[in-house]
Design an enzyme around this catalytic site. Structure first.
Site, mmCIF file in Angstrom:
data_model
loop_
_atom_site.group_PDB
_atom_site.id
_atom_site.type_symbol
_atom_site.label_atom_id
_atom_site.label_comp_id
_atom_site.label_asym_id
_atom_site.label_seq_id
_atom_site.Cartn_x
_atom_site.Cartn_y
_atom_site.Cartn_z
ATOM 1 N N ARG A 17 1.277 1.559 21.560
ATOM 2 C CA ARG A 17 -0.050 0.949 21.390
ATOM 3 C C ARG A 17 -0.137 0.213 20.047
ATOM 4 O O ARG A 17 -0.058 0.848 18.991
ATOM 5 C CB ARG A 17 -1.113 2.049 21.418
ATOM 6 N N TYR A 22 -0.888 0.854 14.433
ATOM 7 C CA TYR A 22 -0.819 2.315 14.487
ATOM 8 C C TYR A 22 0.578 2.893 14.250
ATOM 9 O O TYR A 22 0.732 4.114 14.220
ATOM 10 C CB TYR A 22 -1.362 2.801 15.837
ATOM 11 N N ASN A 74 -8.485 13.382 14.733
ATOM 12 C CA ASN A 74 -8.593 11.928 14.770
ATOM 13 C C ASN A 74 -9.435 11.621 16.009
ATOM 14 O O ASN A 74 -8.921 11.634 17.127
ATOM 15 C CB ASN A 74 -7.217 11.267 14.874
ATOM 16 N N ALA A 77 -11.635 6.178 18.920
ATOM 17 C CA ALA A 77 -12.832 5.331 19.101
ATOM 18 C C ALA A 77 -14.129 6.141 19.041
ATOM 19 O O ALA A 77 -15.183 5.608 18.668
ATOM 20 C CB ALA A 77 -12.734 4.577 20.419
ATOM 21 N N HIS A 80 -16.691 6.298 15.989
ATOM 22 C CA HIS A 80 -17.769 5.349 15.739
ATOM 23 C C HIS A 80 -18.936 5.488 16.713
ATOM 24 O O HIS A 80 -19.890 4.722 16.641
ATOM 25 C CB HIS A 80 -17.198 3.921 15.792
ATOM 26 N N ASP A 87 -21.853 16.866 16.679
ATOM 27 C CA ASP A 87 -22.711 18.047 16.849
ATOM 28 C C ASP A 87 -21.885 19.297 17.156
ATOM 29 O O ASP A 87 -22.212 20.391 16.698
ATOM 30 C CB ASP A 87 -23.733 17.822 17.971
ATOM 31 N N GLU A 98 -10.793 14.708 8.764
ATOM 32 C CA GLU A 98 -10.779 13.547 9.659
ATOM 33 C C GLU A 98 -9.598 12.657 9.269
ATOM 34 O O GLU A 98 -9.444 12.318 8.094
ATOM 35 C CB GLU A 98 -12.113 12.806 9.474
ATOM 36 N N HIS A 100 -7.303 9.104 10.232
ATOM 37 C CA HIS A 100 -7.098 7.855 10.971
ATOM 38 C C HIS A 100 -5.778 7.258 10.536
ATOM 39 O O HIS A 100 -5.481 7.217 9.332
ATOM 40 C CB HIS A 100 -8.217 6.850 10.691
ATOM 41 N N LEU A 101 -5.013 6.802 11.500
ATOM 42 C CA LEU A 101 -3.728 6.170 11.178
ATOM 43 C C LEU A 101 -3.948 4.877 10.411
ATOM 44 O O LEU A 101 -3.274 4.600 9.420
ATOM 45 C CB LEU A 101 -2.967 5.879 12.478
ATOM 46 N N SER A 102 -4.889 4.081 10.868
ATOM 47 C CA SER A 102 -5.155 2.790 10.221
ATOM 48 C C SER A 102 -6.259 2.954 9.176
ATOM 49 O O SER A 102 -7.006 3.942 9.208
ATOM 50 C CB SER A 102 -5.590 1.764 11.281
ATOM 51 N N ARG A 111 -15.878 -0.462 12.868
ATOM 52 C CA ARG A 111 -15.040 0.717 12.589
ATOM 53 C C ARG A 111 -15.350 1.346 11.238
ATOM 54 O O ARG A 111 -14.785 2.376 10.881
ATOM 55 C CB ARG A 111 -13.554 0.338 12.627
HETATM 56 C C1 DQA Z 1 -8.199 5.190 14.796
HETATM 57 C C2 DQA Z 1 -9.161 4.082 14.375
HETATM 58 C C3 DQA Z 1 -10.240 3.869 15.417
HETATM 59 O O1 DQA Z 1 -11.125 2.836 15.006
HETATM 60 C C4 DQA Z 1 -9.617 3.474 16.743
HETATM 61 O O2 DQA Z 1 -10.614 3.346 17.741
HETATM 62 C C5 DQA Z 1 -8.545 4.388 17.177
HETATM 63 C C6 DQA Z 1 -7.636 4.962 16.191
HETATM 64 C C7 DQA Z 1 -6.999 5.335 13.833
HETATM 65 O O3 DQA Z 1 -6.317 6.355 13.911
HETATM 66 O O4 DQA Z 1 -6.729 4.433 13.047
HETATM 67 O O5 DQA Z 1 -8.349 4.617 18.370
HETATM 68 O O6 DQA Z 1 -8.909 6.421 14.779
#
Ligand code: DQA
Length: 151
Positions: A17, A22, A74, A77, A80, A87, A98, A100-102, A111
């Protein structure tokens, strides 16, 4: 299971992907690596990925009942959009990081907001798969090393 790693939608496709965003590491490689690191430190770790919000909410609720002590998440999507997952994390009141790869702050404005960050112990983003290892190092540190704990 003491540490739970949760992956949101489309993360099952890691490796193929959008590799420029990523990276090329697969989810299996990430999870295997985390399980090995946790085991060496004397912790049990389980990973769970779902493309469904309700399944992730259910897993968070179950984790608390199973005695989980720390979550690395993680939400992908759902970061957001998901008040329901936020909750659930607030309800179980477990510490979580939390990941996030990016670097979501370098990307589209939709985002930039996370429903999770406010409740998280910390947030790691933009460091690729290494972000999970850093989160796990922190979780292990936070939980203390059971091997050095008195019986
Ligand atoms: C993500 C960043 C999110 O915005 C995106 O929807 C993902 C991956 C990341 O790991 O960078 O699916 O969480």
């Amino acid at each position: 299971m003491q540490i739970l790693v949760l992956h949101g939608p489309n993360l099952n496709l890691l490796g193929s992907r959008e590799p420029t965003v990523y990276g090329s590491t697969t989810l299996v490689q990430i999870d295997t690596n985390l399980a090995e690191i946790a085991a060496k430190a004397g912790f049990s770790l389980e990973s769970f990925q779902s493309n469904h919000e309700g399944a992730l909410v259910d897993r968070i609720q179950t984790a608390a009942r199973e005695g989980c002590r720390f979550i690395i998440i993680n939400p992908a999507a759902y970061t957001h959009t998901s008040v329901a997952m936020r909750d659930a994390l607030a309800a179980v009141d477990l510490p979580f990081i939390e990941v996030h790869l990016s670097n979501i702050h370098k990307r589209e404005t939709f985002r930039h907001h996370s429903f999770f960050s406010e409740l998280a112990l910390g947030v790691i983003c933009g460091l690729g798969a290494q972000g999970y290892q850093l989160a796990l190092a922190c979780a292990i540190e936070q939980l203390g090393n059971p091997l050095s704990r008195p019986a």
